[in-house]
Design a protein around this motif. Sequence first.
Motif, PDB file in Angstrom:
ATOM      1  N   ALA A 145       0.844  -1.203   0.000  1.00 32.77           N
ATOM      2  CA  ALA A 145       0.000   0.000   0.000  1.00 32.77           C
ATOM      3  C   ALA A 145       0.876   1.248   0.000  1.00 32.77           C
ATOM      4  O   ALA A 145       2.022   1.222   0.467  1.00 32.77           O
ATOM      5  CB  ALA A 145      -0.901  -0.011   1.233  1.00 32.77           C
ATOM      6  N   PRO A 146       0.352   2.363  -0.523  1.00 30.08           N
ATOM      7  CA  PRO A 146       1.111   3.622  -0.477  1.00 30.08           C
ATOM      8  C   PRO A 146       1.386   4.018   0.975  1.00 30.08           C
ATOM      9  O   PRO A 146       0.482   4.027   1.813  1.00 30.08           O
ATOM     10  CB  PRO A 146       0.159   4.632  -1.150  1.00 30.08           C
ATOM     11  N   GLY A 147       2.622   4.319   1.272  1.00 27.81           N
ATOM     12  CA  GLY A 147       3.016   4.695   2.623  1.00 27.81           C
ATOM     13  C   GLY A 147       3.141   3.518   3.576  1.00 27.81           C
ATOM     14  O   GLY A 147       3.417   3.706   4.757  1.00 27.81           O
ATOM     15  N   GLY A 148       2.961   2.312   3.058  1.00 26.35           N
ATOM     16  CA  GLY A 148       3.030   1.130   3.911  1.00 26.35           C
ATOM     17  C   GLY A 148       4.415   0.891   4.473  1.00 26.35           C
ATOM     18  O   GLY A 148       4.566   0.494   5.630  1.00 26.35           O
ATOM     19  N   ALA A 149       5.434   1.159   3.668  1.00 25.28           N
ATOM     20  CA  ALA A 149       6.807   0.974   4.149  1.00 25.28           C
ATOM     21  C   ALA A 149       7.093   1.896   5.334  1.00 25.28           C
ATOM     22  O   ALA A 149       7.794   1.515   6.273  1.00 25.28           O
ATOM     23  CB  ALA A 149       7.800   1.220   3.014  1.00 25.28           C
TER      24      ALA A 149
END
Length: 201
Positions: A145-149
């Motif tokens: 997901a976007p920003g998951g890292a």
Amino acid sequence: MLLYAQTPARRSRQILADLIAVVLIAAAVWFALAVHGAIMLLAEPGRKVESSGEGLATALDDAGDTASRVPLVGDVLKKPFQSAADAGTGLADAGQSMQDVVSQVATLAALALIVVPVAFVLLLWLPLRVRWIRRSASLRRLLDAPGGADLLALRALTGRLGDLSAIPAPPGGLADAWRRGDPQVVSDLSAIALRRAGLRP
């Protein structure tokens, strides 16, 4: 969906736990069947009583039939033999009842010896396995997901500190580098969060 961890140590522990669960379940079933067989040995006297009763009833029926052929008093002579034959049939029924009771006890004991240990093993083992499978799937979705890292990196920062010593500390520290969005620090921290769960980046 992953069933086993990707890191060797965690995967080995999971496989060992699965094998232990399977062995315990198989041992419970084997023991229950052995107990069932041992209890069923108690039905042997009932089989002998049933066989003896049936043999006695048949012999007395035959004797009664033979006695009934005696002229004038045949019917009178047959009645005692018939009563004794009925008693033999009752004896055979008692033997059959004894076998039925022993069979029911053996079945109930075997079921209890299977259900209780298997339920105990499943209650201890299955929730942990299902929880890990669901958590690993959630972490993989979070990573994609976007920003998951970034969230995984935050998770690593709030976890065990010992794992963080493997990352070279940038100027200002790891937390400051994470707040600034340093791609290398975020990547390293998210990799630590995944490794803690037994996953590879």
